[in-house]
Write an enzyme that holds these catalytic residues in place. Sequence first.
Site, PDB file in Angstrom:
ATOM      1  N   CYS A  21       0.842  -1.204   0.000  1.00 42.26           N
ATOM      2  CA  CYS A  21       0.000   0.000   0.000  1.00 42.26           C
ATOM      3  C   CYS A  21       0.878   1.254   0.000  1.00 42.26           C
ATOM      4  O   CYS A  21       1.711   1.443   0.892  1.00 42.26           O
ATOM      5  CB  CYS A  21      -0.898  -0.025   1.235  1.00 42.26           C
ATOM      6  SG  CYS A  21      -1.817   1.507   1.500  1.00 42.26           S
ATOM      7  N   GLY A  22       0.670   2.119  -0.974  1.00 42.21           N
ATOM      8  CA  GLY A  22       1.448   3.353  -1.078  1.00 42.21           C
ATOM      9  C   GLY A  22       1.269   4.259   0.130  1.00 42.21           C
ATOM     10  O   GLY A  22       2.237   4.822   0.638  1.00 42.21           O
TER      11      GLY A  22
END
Length: 114
Positions: free
Chosen positions: A11-12
Site C-alpha cells: 500500500c502506497g
Amino acid sequence: MKATIWHNPKCGTSRKTLAILEETPGVEVTVIEYLKNPPSKAQLQALYARAGITAREALRSKEDAAKALLAANASEDQILDAMIADPILIERPLVETDKGARLCRPQEKVLEIL
C-alpha cells in the site's frame, strides 16, 4: 517515542506513513505486517477506540466483502469478526503512539500523534 504501525508494504499510503515515522527524529518504529500477523479482535477494538473511530469507518470499503457487509448493514461486532477472519478488510495504515492512534489516510494524519 515509540510508534507501532499496522502496515501493508503493498500500500502506497502505508509506505508513505512508514517513511514519515522513520524520518522523524526520536521515533522508534515497530512494524507489524497485519496481513501476516493480524491483530486480535480485542486489539482492533482498542485501536479503534483510541483512534475515535468505529470498525465500520475503518473497513476497507474497496473490497467486495466489505461492500457486502455494508449492504447487509452488519453490526460493529460482525464487521470486527469479518476483519479478523480476513485482515484485508482492515483499512491501513493504523498507527499507535503514546499520544493516541490514527487511521492514517491521508498519511499526514500520523503527525497528529507524533
